[in-house]
Design an enzyme around this catalytic site. Structure first.
Site, PDB file in Angstrom:
ATOM      1  N   SER A 144       0.801  -1.161   0.160  1.00  0.00           N
ATOM      2  CA  SER A 144      -0.070  -0.017   0.078  1.00  0.00           C
ATOM      3  C   SER A 144       0.857   1.178  -0.251  1.00  0.00           C
ATOM      4  O   SER A 144       2.119   1.088   0.482  1.00  0.00           O
ATOM      5  CB  SER A 144      -0.793   0.039   1.101  1.00  0.00           C
ATOM      6  OG  SER A 144      -1.503   1.316   1.248  1.00  0.00           O
ATOM      7  N   TYR A 157      -2.224  -0.163  10.380  1.00  0.00           N
ATOM      8  CA  TYR A 157      -2.251  -0.337   8.970  1.00  0.00           C
ATOM      9  C   TYR A 157      -0.844  -0.085   8.458  1.00  0.00           C
ATOM     10  O   TYR A 157      -0.078  -0.753   7.654  1.00  0.00           O
ATOM     11  CB  TYR A 157      -3.206   0.121   8.329  1.00  0.00           C
ATOM     12  CG  TYR A 157      -3.433   0.004   6.833  1.00  0.00           C
ATOM     13  CD1 TYR A 157      -3.708  -1.386   6.300  1.00  0.00           C
ATOM     14  CD2 TYR A 157      -3.133   0.683   5.796  1.00  0.00           C
ATOM     15  CE1 TYR A 157      -3.906  -1.805   5.130  1.00  0.00           C
ATOM     16  CE2 TYR A 157      -3.366   0.424   4.656  1.00  0.00           C
ATOM     17  CZ  TYR A 157      -3.712  -0.751   4.212  1.00  0.00           C
ATOM     18  OH  TYR A 157      -3.870  -1.076   2.931  1.00  0.00           O
TER      19      TYR A 157
END
Length: 270
Positions: A144, A157
């Site tokens: 990501s 995250y």
């Protein structure tokens, strides 16, 4: 369309939706036989149905990729079904929990890492073992932009996706001499069920979406665009590419303003 992957077998983890569904379909369109792994049996079978309807070959396998027996089992299934494993796309994860680091519970932090990092580690562990025995292969992990830059309010995250990038680079170095390439894509905001679920209260079709995600190209990405990058990294066109961390983000992190804007916008929706 070319048969780039004719005779090859691809394992796509998390292939029931989003980016991994798109990559499953593209691998198949380019000639690969695809095993679609997902915890959601109906979603995995739907992806396979799309592939079969388009003339490709695909088999569904239901597994919780965050557990070691399932990770071992899915690779065993691929080899038992098709006799080989040439390509793997590991795409399991979720952006939560939302909150500043001092507000997070240990349970939530660990759960985030299990979804995003442990699933990737376990998949690679068993994929690599077979690829070593077979003499080669290609792996692409979905990280990501959160694996490249920090972001306030999603520290669990961010740390999990940074770990995916670390695993990718380390595996690439370990396996470079064994004809196994390991790379990662780092999607920017992409129109997937995961993004739509995390953006409750915003209009994903641009008007209410945080402005920073639309810069500099003026839109968010499509799952197909992420899949094109992942599939390219597994192709012979990328035969000299390993350990590469590829942002697929419309240029979002290219400017110095990206981190500041992302931090400010994250506070608006957590």
């Amino acid at each position: 369309m070319s048969a780039e992957f004719a005779g090859k077998v691809a394992l796509v983890v998390g292939g029931g939706s989003g980016i991994a569904r798109a990559s499953s379909e593209l691998f198949a369109a380019l000639g690969a036989r695809v095993v679609v792994v997902d915890l959601n049996a109906a979603a995995a079978e739907e992806t396979c149905l799309h592939i079969r309807n388009a003339g490709g070959e695909a088999t569904a396998f239901v597994a919780d990729a965050t557990t070691e027996p399932a990770a071992a089992g899915m690779v065993d299934f691929v080899v038992a079904t098709y006799g080989r494993l040439d390509i793997a796309h590991n795409n399991v994860g979720h952006p939560g929990p939302y909150g500043n680091i001092h507000e997070l519970s240990l349970e939530a932090f660990e759960h985030c890492h299990r979804l995003n990092t442990v699933s990737c580690f376990l998949a690679m562990k068993y994929e690599i073992r077979h690829m070593l025995a077979a003499g080669g292969g290609a792996i692409v992990n979905t990280a990501s932009l959160a694996g490249i830059i920090g972001s306030a309010g999603i520290g669990a995250y961010v740390s999990a996706k940074h770990s995916v990038i670390g695993l990718t680079k380390s595996a690439a170095l370990e396996l470079a001499a064994h004809n196994i390439r390991v790379n990662a894509i780092c999607p920017g905001a992409t129109d997937t069920p995961m993004l739509r679920g995390s953006m409750t209260g915003f209009d994903i079709d641009n008007t209410g979406l945080m402005e920073h995600w639309l810069e500099p190209m003026g839109r968010i990405g499509e799952a197909r665009e992420q899949a094109e990058a992942a599939v390219w990294l597994c192709s012979q066109a990328a035969s000299f590419v390993t350990g590469h961390i590829m942002p697929v983000d419309g240029g979002h992190v290219a400017g110095n303003r990206a981190t500041k804007e992302q931090d400010e916008s994250t506070r608006q929706w957590r």
